[in-house]
Scaffold this motif. Structure first.
Motif, PDB file in Angstrom:
ATOM      1  N   LYS A   1      41.422  11.521  30.535  1.00  0.00           N
ATOM      2  CA  LYS A   1      42.711  10.960  30.127  1.00  0.00           C
ATOM      3  C   LYS A   1      43.326  10.104  31.242  1.00  0.00           C
ATOM      4  CE  LYS A   1      44.245  14.415  26.788  1.00  0.00           C
ATOM      5  NZ  LYS A   1      45.197  15.534  26.609  1.00  0.00           N
TER       6      LYS A   1
ATOM      7  N   VAL B   1      41.512   6.799  30.930  1.00  0.00           N
ATOM      8  CA  VAL B   1      41.975   6.062  29.752  1.00  0.00           C
ATOM      9  C   VAL B   1      43.379   5.493  29.973  1.00  0.00           C
ATOM     10  CG1 VAL B   1      42.605   6.304  27.311  1.00  0.00           C
ATOM     11  CG2 VAL B   1      40.542   7.384  28.163  1.00  0.00           C
TER      12      VAL B   1
ATOM     13  N   ILE C   1      46.230   7.577  29.686  1.00  0.00           N
ATOM     14  CA  ILE C   1      47.246   8.400  29.012  1.00  0.00           C
ATOM     15  C   ILE C   1      48.019   9.212  30.053  1.00  0.00           C
ATOM     16  CG2 ILE C   1      47.639  10.260  27.344  1.00  0.00           C
ATOM     17  CD1 ILE C   1      45.089   9.340  25.916  1.00  0.00           C
TER      18      ILE C   1
ATOM     19  N   ASN D   1      49.144   9.793  34.092  1.00  0.00           N
ATOM     20  CA  ASN D   1      49.242   9.261  35.455  1.00  0.00           C
ATOM     21  C   ASN D   1      48.805  10.362  36.404  1.00  0.00           C
ATOM     22  OD1 ASN D   1      50.615   7.172  34.220  1.00  0.00           O
ATOM     23  ND2 ASN D   1      52.093   7.001  35.888  1.00  0.00           N
TER      24      ASN D   1
ATOM     25  N   PRO E   1      47.612   3.497  34.794  1.00  0.00           N
ATOM     26  CA  PRO E   1      47.553   2.983  33.424  1.00  0.00           C
ATOM     27  C   PRO E   1      47.990   1.532  33.323  1.00  0.00           C
ATOM     28  CG  PRO E   1      49.505   4.350  33.721  1.00  0.00           C
ATOM     29  CD  PRO E   1      48.757   4.379  35.016  1.00  0.00           C
ATOM     30  N   SER E   2      47.342   0.814  32.437  1.00  0.00           N
ATOM     31  CA  SER E   2      47.686  -0.580  32.177  1.00  0.00           C
ATOM     32  C   SER E   2      47.436  -0.846  30.701  1.00  0.00           C
ATOM     33  CB  SER E   2      46.814  -1.495  33.033  1.00  0.00           C
ATOM     34  OG  SER E   2      46.552  -2.701  32.356  1.00  0.00           O
ATOM     35  N   LEU E   3      48.486  -1.253  29.998  1.00  0.00           N
ATOM     36  CA  LEU E   3      48.333  -1.477  28.551  1.00  0.00           C
ATOM     37  C   LEU E   3      47.310  -2.570  28.277  1.00  0.00           C
ATOM     38  CD1 LEU E   3      51.996  -1.250  27.166  1.00  0.00           C
ATOM     39  CD2 LEU E   3      50.183   0.453  27.033  1.00  0.00           C
TER      40      LEU E   3
ATOM     41  N   MET F   1      43.893  -1.236  28.581  1.00  0.00           N
ATOM     42  CA  MET F   1      43.571  -0.306  27.494  1.00  0.00           C
ATOM     43  C   MET F   1      42.903  -1.007  26.315  1.00  0.00           C
ATOM     44  SD  MET F   1      46.897   2.115  27.484  1.00  0.00           S
ATOM     45  CE  MET F   1      46.790   3.836  27.933  1.00  0.00           C
ATOM     46  N   ARG F   2      43.174  -2.287  26.183  1.00  0.00           N
ATOM     47  CA  ARG F   2      42.533  -3.079  25.134  1.00  0.00           C
ATOM     48  C   ARG F   2      41.015  -3.076  25.275  1.00  0.00           C
ATOM     49  NH1 ARG F   2      40.105  -5.275  22.209  1.00  0.00           N
ATOM     50  NH2 ARG F   2      40.355  -7.058  20.849  1.00  0.00           N
TER      51      ARG F   2
ATOM     52  N   PHE G   1      38.255   4.955  23.179  1.00  0.00           N
ATOM     53  CA  PHE G   1      38.402   6.371  23.524  1.00  0.00           C
ATOM     54  C   PHE G   1      38.159   7.225  22.295  1.00  0.00           C
ATOM     55  CE2 PHE G   1      41.566   9.992  24.174  1.00  0.00           C
ATOM     56  CZ  PHE G   1      40.707  10.726  24.986  1.00  0.00           C
TER      57      PHE G   1
ATOM     58  N   SER H   1      46.252   6.083  23.504  1.00  0.00           N
ATOM     59  CA  SER H   1      45.106   5.571  24.265  1.00  0.00           C
ATOM     60  C   SER H   1      44.852   4.102  23.933  1.00  0.00           C
ATOM     61  CB  SER H   1      43.856   6.398  23.970  1.00  0.00           C
ATOM     62  OG  SER H   1      43.322   6.057  22.705  1.00  0.00           O
TER      63      SER H   1
ATOM     64  N   PRO I   1      46.492   0.031  23.308  1.00  0.00           N
ATOM     65  CA  PRO I   1      47.517  -0.753  24.026  1.00  0.00           C
ATOM     66  C   PRO I   1      48.900  -0.725  23.364  1.00  0.00           C
ATOM     67  CG  PRO I   1      45.591  -2.107  23.469  1.00  0.00           C
ATOM     68  CD  PRO I   1      45.454  -0.831  22.744  1.00  0.00           C
TER      69      PRO I   1
ATOM     70  N   HIS J   1      54.259  12.166  26.928  1.00  0.00           N
ATOM     71  CA  HIS J   1      52.847  12.088  26.558  1.00  0.00           C
ATOM     72  C   HIS J   1      52.123  10.937  27.231  1.00  0.00           C
ATOM     73  CE1 HIS J   1      53.615  15.193  23.661  1.00  0.00           C
ATOM     74  NE2 HIS J   1      54.659  14.520  23.245  1.00  0.00           N
ATOM     75  N   ARG J   2      52.877   9.900  27.567  1.00  0.00           N
ATOM     76  CA  ARG J   2      52.272   8.820  28.343  1.00  0.00           C
ATOM     77  C   ARG J   2      53.380   8.138  29.113  1.00  0.00           C
ATOM     78  NH1 ARG J   2      49.548   3.840  25.385  1.00  0.00           N
ATOM     79  NH2 ARG J   2      51.682   3.068  25.458  1.00  0.00           N
TER      80      ARG J   2
ATOM     81  N   LEU K   1      53.447   5.316  30.695  1.00  0.00           N
ATOM     82  CA  LEU K   1      53.615   3.868  30.571  1.00  0.00           C
ATOM     83  C   LEU K   1      54.203   3.516  29.216  1.00  0.00           C
ATOM     84  CD1 LEU K   1      52.915   1.392  32.320  1.00  0.00           C
ATOM     85  CD2 LEU K   1      50.893   1.124  30.904  1.00  0.00           C
TER      86      LEU K   1
END
Lengths: 240, 340
Positions: A48, A51, A53, A55, A69-71, A74-75, A79, B182, B184, B337-338, B340
């Motif tokens: 996680k 992925v 989710i 930190n 994490p980086s959105l 994530m692209r 997962f 998980s 974006p 839960h996240r 970011l």
């Protein structure tokens, strides 16, 4: 080959309980990397973190050079969680269509990829069946299809083969190898020791520590073990 | 005996789940206290304006614990419209003409009681057979008509809260929320998407409930149907955003249901279904933090008093404010839960 995934000095705790301690590892592009360990060893937490989710409490995780994490990053990640994260009321196609849309696939791409992904996991005949009529193994396969749908460069699978019969397990590994040939980097967690031999490299996890890492052959040769299980026992014992 | 192991197991489960245990004891006490506060209140003293009423009669009415003020007809009508008065009594040709505000049956009753008692005290002289008119509603406005708008607001709120809350909870328990996190997707997108999907459904739901109440149950309705729709929809959005927010603090469906006596039931008491004017002001202030108070008030303005948007715009803005606040808190709660 480039470092596709890099974890440096990762530690993570939930409240007082530390579940990951001093984890350093790198995964090369285009390899299948196994995280092997008993349940409770911290595999899912580690996954996680990669992925994005979670930190990590300490340390840094990089995927393709981007700190997680980086959105945006994530692209590029697919997962498959340990639980079948599917909408039971929806059909296989509707589930995949939903996930495809989240990743921004166009309707025509979605249609093509859904057909391809369902064929890969051998669910082509159940495309319109609602998921609550699926068996456990079928749900697992559909989860895998959802993870590979958007053709991610990095694929992370948490216990992908639990509850899947040997024939199908073999076909899933065949598919993972095919994706690897195409350049996909794959991380697989498992507690099944004989699956470890199918990975290019392994990290053995126990109580949050990486107790050993290397290729399956290396791990066995170093201590003259006949199997990974034997190696696991040895490294696990050596640590204590 | 297989009974004892089961009993033991259940007790054990309760011991682990302190919250459920507290709920079974604290919640009934809480509800009983509220009912006592609301129902066991003093007699209602109506506010009545008198215009040209002979002094002896005014005195007699004051003896009946009515709050009497003398004013001009214009002033009295103005205050009646603003619901600061319950009735105005005008003396014409030795004969009282009564104009009731009308939307509050308990106030209507109190005014009528004062008139009867005054008549009795004056020994039937002069003839007090009054002519009674209504500003809003009519004498056949019954209890159901009166609480109807509140019930519409309440049921929309209640069911949207439960269904929205539980379905967002299931998103978490079946792992799909984590799966979504998980991807974006931004946290805000998840919350807004959820509200959007449910929102469309609640528009449909609002139309059905409002139409059924007005056209099938023949609830008293003197305003614009689309205003009723708009207010019920806003109630639904508030309930949904509150439900999903609170579902973050429930581990399963059962714990979600436990929010009903804590969050839903108290709102009923302060929603205008009961007359709160005899209640201590600080207690009445509790109602000010409850969405149903504003939704019910706005619905009553439209349905009973036939008022236009400007009369209940404040309530509408407050409901919008509640929704926005809860949406924001939802987005923050997902940080658990996240990050970011």
């Amino acid at each position: 080959m480039a470092n596709e995934i890099k974890l440096s000095n990762i530690a993570h705790s939930f409240g007082d309980e530390t579940v990951i301690k001093e984890v350093n590892l790198t995964v090369e592009q285009g390899e299948i990397f196994g995280l092997l360990g008993p349940s409770g060893a911290g595999k899912t937490t580690l996954v996680k973190i990669i992925v994005g989710i979670l930190n990590p409490s300490e340390g840094e995780a990089y995927v393709q050079g981007t700190k997680m994490p980086s959105l945006k990053q994530m692209r590029e990640i697919g997962f498959m969680a340990q639980s079948d994260a599917l909408y039971m009321e929806l059909s296989a196609k509707e589930n995949l269509d939903f996930f495809g849309a989240i990743y921004g696939l166009s309707p025509s791409d979605r249609k093509r990829r859904i057909a391809e992904a369902l064929n890969v996991v051998d669910l082509g005949n159940h495309i319109d069946k609602p998921v609550d009529k699926f068996s456990g193994g079928m749900k697992r396969r559909l989860s895998l299809a959802a993870a590979i749908l958007h053709e991610p460069k990095v694929l992370i699978l948490d216990e992908p083969t639990v509850g899947i019969d040997p024939v199908l397990r073999q076909s899933i590994w065949k598919e993972l190898n095919y994706l690897k040939e195409k350049g996909t980097t794959i991380i697989v967690t498992t507690h099944v020791m004989d699956e470890a031999d199918k990975c290019d490299r392994l990290a053995l996890l126990r109580d949050g520590y990486v107790i050993a890492q290397g290729s399956p052959e290396q791990l066995k040769q170093e201590i003259n073990a006949a199997s990974i299980e034997e190696a696991f026992l040895y490294y696990g014992g050596a640590r204590q | 005996m297989n009974v004892f192991p089961i009993i033991k197991r259940i007790l054990r489960q309760f011991r682990r789940d302190k919250r459920s245990m507290a709920l079974m004891i604290v919640a009934p006490l809480f509800i009983l206290t509220l009912m006592w506060l609301v129902l066991d209140s003093e007699t209602y003293h109506p506010d009545i304006a008198t215009i040209d009423v002979p002094d002896p009669i005014v005195e007699a009415m004051e003896n009946q614990d009515a709050v009497i003020s003398q004013m001009t007809e214009e002033e009295a009508l103005e205050e009646l419209r603003e619901q600061q008065l319950d009735a105005l009594i005008k003396w014409e040709e030795d004969h009282p003409i009564v104009l009731l505000e009308g939307s509050e049956p308990s106030a209507n009753g109190a005014v009528k009681r004062v008139l009867q008692e005054t008549m009795k005290a004056m020994g039937g002289q002069p003839d007090m057979n009054p002519e009674i008119n209504f500003l809003h509603g009519s004498s056949d406005l019954n209890l159901f008509d009166n609480v109807g708008p509140v019930l519409i607001g309440f049921f929309v709120f209640f069911f949207v809260f439960i269904v929205g809350g539980v379905s967002f909870l299931r998103e978490r328990t079946q792992g799909t929320l984590e799966r979504l996190l998980s991807t974006p997707l931004k946290r805000g997108e998840i919350v807004i998407g959820y509200l959007g999907g449910f929102g469309l459904f609640t528009i449909f739901q609002s139309i059905i409930i409002a139409a059924f109440s007005i056209y099938v149950l023949d609830m008293f309705m003197s305003g614009n149907f689309w205003y009723v729709m708009m207010i019920t929809f806003l109630m639904a959005m508030t309930a949904l955003s509150l439900g999903t927010l609170l579902s973050a603090y429930a581990n399963n469906e059962f714990q979600m249901i436990q929010f009903i006596p804590l969050v839903i039931v108290p709102q009923v008491f302060f929603s205008g279904m009961f007359n709160l004017e005899t209640m201590e002001p600080w207690l009445r202030a509790i109602g000010k933090v409850m969405p149903l108070t504003y939704g019910a008030e706005a619905l009553r303005d439209v349905m009973l008093r036939g008022q236009g948007f400007s009369e209940f715009s404040l309530q509408v803005y407050i409901l919008v404010g509640f929704s926005l606040l809860f949406i924001l808190l939802n987005i923050v709660a997902l940080k658990r839960h996240r990050r970011l």
